[in-house]
Motif scaffolding. Structure first.
Motif, PDB file in Angstrom:
ATOM      1  N   UNK A   1       0.803  -1.219   0.000  1.00  0.00           N
ATOM      2  CA  UNK A   1       0.000   0.000   0.000  1.00  0.00           C
ATOM      3  C   UNK A   1       0.837   1.272   0.000  1.00  0.00           C
ATOM      4  N   UNK A   2       2.093   1.173   0.408  1.00  0.00           N
ATOM      5  CA  UNK A   2       2.946   2.352   0.337  1.00  0.00           C
ATOM      6  C   UNK A   2       3.124   2.843  -1.092  1.00  0.00           C
ATOM      7  N   UNK A   3       2.860   1.946  -2.054  1.00  0.00           N
ATOM      8  CA  UNK A   3       2.960   2.302  -3.468  1.00  0.00           C
ATOM      9  C   UNK A   3       1.940   3.384  -3.847  1.00  0.00           C
ATOM     10  N   UNK A   4       0.854   3.482  -3.069  1.00  0.00           N
ATOM     11  CA  UNK A   4      -0.143   4.526  -3.328  1.00  0.00           C
ATOM     12  C   UNK A   4       0.513   5.897  -3.305  1.00  0.00           C
ATOM     13  N   UNK A   5       1.392   6.098  -2.325  1.00  0.00           N
ATOM     14  CA  UNK A   5       2.072   7.386  -2.233  1.00  0.00           C
ATOM     15  C   UNK A   5       3.074   7.556  -3.365  1.00  0.00           C
TER      16      UNK A   5
ATOM     17  N   UNK B   1      -0.280  -7.398  -0.543  1.00  0.00           N
ATOM     18  CA  UNK B   1      -1.707  -7.227  -0.818  1.00  0.00           C
ATOM     19  C   UNK B   1      -2.159  -5.834  -0.410  1.00  0.00           C
ATOM     20  N   UNK B   2      -3.136  -5.278  -1.122  1.00  0.00           N
ATOM     21  CA  UNK B   2      -3.662  -3.968  -0.714  1.00  0.00           C
ATOM     22  C   UNK B   2      -4.424  -4.078   0.596  1.00  0.00           C
ATOM     23  N   UNK B   3      -4.544  -2.961   1.293  1.00  0.00           N
ATOM     24  CA  UNK B   3      -5.291  -2.924   2.544  1.00  0.00           C
ATOM     25  C   UNK B   3      -4.442  -2.740   3.781  1.00  0.00           C
ATOM     26  N   UNK B   4      -3.119  -2.795   3.619  1.00  0.00           N
ATOM     27  CA  UNK B   4      -2.264  -2.639   4.785  1.00  0.00           C
ATOM     28  C   UNK B   4      -2.234  -1.230   5.324  1.00  0.00           C
ATOM     29  N   UNK B   5      -2.341  -0.249   4.422  1.00  0.00           N
ATOM     30  CA  UNK B   5      -2.291   1.159   4.831  1.00  0.00           C
ATOM     31  C   UNK B   5      -3.664   1.801   4.777  1.00  0.00           C
ATOM     32  N   UNK B   6      -4.388   1.556   3.695  1.00  0.00           N
ATOM     33  CA  UNK B   6      -5.720   2.137   3.523  1.00  0.00           C
ATOM     34  C   UNK B   6      -6.700   1.004   3.281  1.00  0.00           C
ATOM     35  N   UNK B   7      -7.510   0.685   4.277  1.00  0.00           N
ATOM     36  CA  UNK B   7      -8.435  -0.441   4.160  1.00  0.00           C
ATOM     37  C   UNK B   7      -9.768  -0.028   3.549  1.00  0.00           C
ATOM     38  N   UNK B   8     -10.120   1.254   3.669  1.00  0.00           N
ATOM     39  CA  UNK B   8     -11.367   1.748   3.099  1.00  0.00           C
ATOM     40  C   UNK B   8     -11.118   2.183   1.648  1.00  0.00           C
TER      41      UNK B   8
ATOM     42  N   UNK C   1     -12.827   3.977  -0.395  1.00  0.00           N
ATOM     43  CA  UNK C   1     -13.113   5.395  -0.629  1.00  0.00           C
ATOM     44  C   UNK C   1     -11.970   6.265  -0.126  1.00  0.00           C
ATOM     45  N   UNK C   2     -11.369   5.863   0.979  1.00  0.00           N
ATOM     46  CA  UNK C   2     -10.225   6.590   1.509  1.00  0.00           C
ATOM     47  C   UNK C   2      -9.042   6.500   0.543  1.00  0.00           C
ATOM     48  N   UNK C   3      -8.866   5.325  -0.063  1.00  0.00           N
ATOM     49  CA  UNK C   3      -7.779   5.154  -1.024  1.00  0.00           C
ATOM     50  C   UNK C   3      -7.975   6.045  -2.245  1.00  0.00           C
ATOM     51  N   UNK C   4      -9.210   6.099  -2.759  1.00  0.00           N
ATOM     52  CA  UNK C   4      -9.508   6.968  -3.905  1.00  0.00           C
ATOM     53  C   UNK C   4      -9.280   8.433  -3.531  1.00  0.00           C
ATOM     54  N   UNK C   5      -9.711   8.803  -2.338  1.00  0.00           N
ATOM     55  CA  UNK C   5      -9.556  10.178  -1.874  1.00  0.00           C
ATOM     56  C   UNK C   5      -8.083  10.564  -1.773  1.00  0.00           C
ATOM     57  N   UNK C   6      -7.275   9.650  -1.256  1.00  0.00           N
ATOM     58  CA  UNK C   6      -5.841   9.895  -1.158  1.00  0.00           C
ATOM     59  C   UNK C   6      -5.226  10.038  -2.551  1.00  0.00           C
ATOM     60  N   UNK C   7      -5.600   9.158  -3.463  1.00  0.00           N
ATOM     61  CA  UNK C   7      -5.068   9.220  -4.825  1.00  0.00           C
ATOM     62  C   UNK C   7      -5.399  10.534  -5.520  1.00  0.00           C
ATOM     63  N   UNK C   8      -6.624  11.011  -5.329  1.00  0.00           N
ATOM     64  CA  UNK C   8      -7.037  12.292  -5.923  1.00  0.00           C
ATOM     65  C   UNK C   8      -6.190  13.432  -5.362  1.00  0.00           C
ATOM     66  N   UNK C   9      -5.971  13.409  -4.055  1.00  0.00           N
ATOM     67  CA  UNK C   9      -5.174  14.472  -3.421  1.00  0.00           C
ATOM     68  C   UNK C   9      -3.752  14.501  -3.963  1.00  0.00           C
TER      69      UNK C   9
END
Length: 515
Positions: free
Chosen positions: A82-86, A231-238, A240-248
């Motif tokens: 999930x750190x890859x999101x950042x 696997x995804x979910x380690x940092x952002x389990x929700x 909608x929260x993941x989408x919100x973070x990506x948009x930001x």
């Protein structure tokens, strides 16, 4: 695999030596830059003399902050995939800048992004609103850098956290106060080269232990911590929260004041586009490195050791440097990380000082009638004030993960700055009321929802349950800012602004009349 015993926490003569050498060299640059930073154009924009390649490297330096090197590596080492999101989120904003923002920004503006938004609108309300959005973004970004510096220096130099933050603040004020944008640009270039070189060496030394095959590294991580690390979910389990973070992260890049300000240092729009091209390549390469560094720290250092030194994981990269290259390499990487923080803090402080002196003092308080000399003096006073504020915020937010704190700064930039900037460029009916409403709604919603989120409401204020369930507000605040801009412009149109739009379009993309 047994966990190693680190020497971090004891004064490291190598890191102190490297750091002092960096500071001494960059202060010499500042001394010479000070001789060429007398006018407003020289202080704010390096006299528009920076080449596309130089500005691209400096942009990469501005962007590759403590959050990138310390924070993302720490998040990956503790949370895995999930750190890859950042990493990806920080990167994908660059095409937005390249194709939508860079050229009109350079052609329309002078020193700040508020110049673009206010180009055909009423100056005072726009600049006041834009300044508030910019200063809030700068403040949150500064928190992350100062927290990273305090954590690093406390462990590497043996200084108390508070003393470390004060030292960083003092050196940063010196860079900006005397050298302006020219000194800040060369500090960024030097830092970017050091950081890319240091991170590359770390990755090579990590992969050497796994037959230069990243798959073997990931397999070792799974063997030690289980398949959940991939696997995804380690940092952002929700989700909608993941989408919100990506948009930001994606749109926040196009609203960061210290990044947008760099486009005024080049002579023309062509050089601005080249800057983004070079910066995107360097930043892409760097974020690939941080992902490998994070997994390398997870396997070779161990999560318990990492959290034992810093609960946010910010020491993962220095610890990995020690386990792969010993005390000498640890000293070099620690000094590079510290140089990274110094350079980014200098860029942020200059952006904040320019916002205050150019947008507020010169164009609001003095109604455009101030002299360049008075404007530069005000910028230097604002530099000192922002430096003191940064020190205070760094001490107050001790212990937060720096990548996460920067994510919040991106949410504010995406909500308060980006919608108004984009609409002012592409929509002829955008009005003064619409722009002011867009900035105000985006900023207030972003900051308000951050306060009500688990990050502040629970973790900082100690309440049992957050009022706003997501950690990242951009999914709500960014569309609301666009809606406010559209609604305000429809309800209160601005005929004069619509009339000027055609001439703005010519200047946007042909550069006619641009400095």
């Amino acid at each position: 695999m047994t966990e190693f015993t680190s020497t971090i926490g004891q004064p490291n003569a190598v890191s102190i030596g490297f750091f002092l050498a960096f500071v001494a060299f960059t202060l010499v640059i500042t001394y010479y830059a000070a001789k060429r930073s007398r006018t407003a154009s020289e202080f704010y924009a390096a006299g528009r003399s920076v080449t596309g390649l130089q500005n691209g490297v400096a942009l990469a330096g501005d962007y590759m902050s403590a959050a990138s090197f310390l924070g993302i590596a720490g998040l990956v080492s503790l949370k895995g995939y999930d750190g890859l999101i950042y990493s990806i989120g920080f990167l994908v904003g660059w095409p937005v800048i390249m194709f939508l923002i860079a050229e009109p920004l350079r052609n329309l503006g002078k020193y700040t992004f508020a110049d673009v938004v206010a180009y055909r609108l009423r100056q005072k309300p726009i600049r006041v609103a834009a300044s508030c959005g910019s200063l809030m973004t700068v403040a949150f970004y500064l928190i992350a850098q100062m927290v990273g510096s305090g954590s690093l220096v406390k462990l590497m130099f043996g200084l108390p956290y508070e003393t470390a933050v004060i030292v960083v603040g003092a050196i940063m004020i010196t860079y900006v106060l005397f050298g302006g944008m020219l000194a800040t640009t060369w500090v960024q270039i030097i830092k970017a080269v050091l950081l890319l070189g240091g991170a590359t060496i770390v990755v090579i030394m990590v992969l050497a232990r796994f037959d230069y095959d990243p798959v073997n590294l990931f397999d070792a991580a799974v063997l030690r911590y289980g398949p959940k690390v991939l696997e995804p979910g380690g940092l952002v389990s929700n989700p909608w929260d993941a989408v919100s973070l990506g948009i930001a992260l994606m749109f926040g890049t196009a609203g960061l004041p210290h990044i947008l300000m760099r486009f005024y240092t080049v002579p023309d729009a062509k050089a601005a586009r080249k800057s983004v091209f070079y910066a995107t390549g360097l930043i892409s390469y760097f974020y690939i490195l941080t992902f490998i560094i994070g997994f390398g720290a997870m396997v070779l250092v161990g999560q318990d050791v990492i959290t034992g030194f810093d609960k946010g994981g910010n020491m993962a990269a220095p610890l990995l440097a020690e386990v792969t290259g010993g005390i000498m390499f640890l000293g070099f990487i620690a000094a590079v990380a510290f140089a990274t923080i110094l350079a980014v803090v200098a860029g942020l402080t200059l952006a904040g000082a320019t916002t205050f002196s150019h947008d507020l003092y010169a164009n609001v308080f003095r109604s455009g009638r101030s002299t360049e000399e008075a404007e530069v003096k005000m910028a230097k006073r604002a530099t000192v004030a922002l430096g003191i504020l940064a020190i205070g915020l760094g001490i107050a937010f001790k212990g937060q993960n720096v990548a996460f704190m920067v994510g919040l700064a991106f949410a504010i930039a995406a909500s308060a700055n980006f919608p108004a900037l984009l609409l002012s460029i592409v929509w002829g009916r955008f009005s003064t009321v619409g722009a002011t409403a867009s900035i105000a709604v985006g900023a207030v919603l972003a900051v308000g929802l951050i306060i009500l989120s688990p990050t502040v409401w629970v973790d900082v204020l100690g309440n049992a349950q957050a009022i706003f369930p997501w950690k990242n507000p951009a999914l709500i605040s960014l569309p609301a800012a666009f809606m406010a801009g559209w609604l305000g412009s429809i309800l209160v149109p601005d005929a004069d602004a619509q009339t000027k739009y055609e001439s703005q379009r010519v200047r946007n993309y042909l550069g006619v009349g641009a400095e």
